[in-house]
Design a protein around this motif. Sequence first.
Motif: not given
Length: 354
Positions: A328-335, A344-346, A348-354
């Motif tokens: 799970y640790a390696s999976r979640f870290k990669k995701q 990858s697709e976001d 959740y809308g977590w990415r915030y463009k600077i």
Amino acid sequence: MDTSVKNLIVEKIKSSKIGQVDFDNLPFGDVFTDHMMVCDYKNGSWGTPKIIPYQPLTLDPSARVFHYGQAVFEGMKAYKDDKGQAWLFRPDENFRRINKSCVRLAIPEFPEEYFFDSLKTLLRLDVEWIKPGEGNTLYVRPFVIATQPGVIAAPSEEYKFMIICSPAKSYYGGEVRVKIAEKFSRAADGGFGFAKAAGNYAGQFYPTKLAKEEGFQQIVWTDSSTHEYIEEAGTMNVFVRIGDKLLTCPTSDRILDGVTRKSVIALARDQGIEVEIRPIKVAELLDATKNNTLKEMFGSGTAAVINPIQGFGYKGDKYELPKVENSYASRFKKQLTDIQYNRSEDKYGWRYKI
């Protein structure tokens, strides 16, 4: 109070120091970018935010921060994708949390527009310090300190809100083993363990020093009342996998509401992994170790993202965790890092463009 940024003052550095930096050998948090943001609170309101060259501060020796510890901070990272675009990860959560910390320490909240306008301006100025490539990030540290002179034991009436930035590579390396605390606690009910207050971290250094002398890298803290329940792993939230079930402690007065923690929970649940948010007894870990159902432990946090725990010590005994394929640790870290680096697709809308 008017929260619009009427005049964001920008004073650019005359000559960048970026050419003097060895980006292949960066100790975490030792090197800082060309600029910083500073904003002062006086006479009941926040003044105009300023972006200025990175420089030392001049403070009165009686400034309240030195005597009564009114200081809170946040930590976030900026990432650069393969096309050269820079991103932040869920900075709205960091903004909300620093103000939550401010309220608990009787510090005035910082206006949202001031925060984001200053943050974007600062990062755009120092965007060359954000290097592309896996593990390369720019660590962003907003913080507030009490600056009013005087040693009366009362909240300050003057503060300085600042943002500084430090280029970074991976925070941790190698295998991590932890000691489960039998005596020391990180925080207590009714306190401010949920806040990112400077004093919370100062109190961790001595117990961690003792654990390192025993060969461990970090401490898993236990509750202050009984020391029967695990709480956090060093400065990270902790996750435990028993069988295929993922467990983590509930947030409270004592436990930080981690941004990475809530992101891991969302990812896990979306993938059909059973997640239980509940108190976790040390005895439950020991039983799971004995019957071979304890599959993984890992910490989550901004600096490390996900940090697997290879073993733990408790009451003089040491326990090793199994090597798990497709953990799970390696999976979640990669995701998470795929979202952070815009690979990858976001959804959740977590990415915030600077």
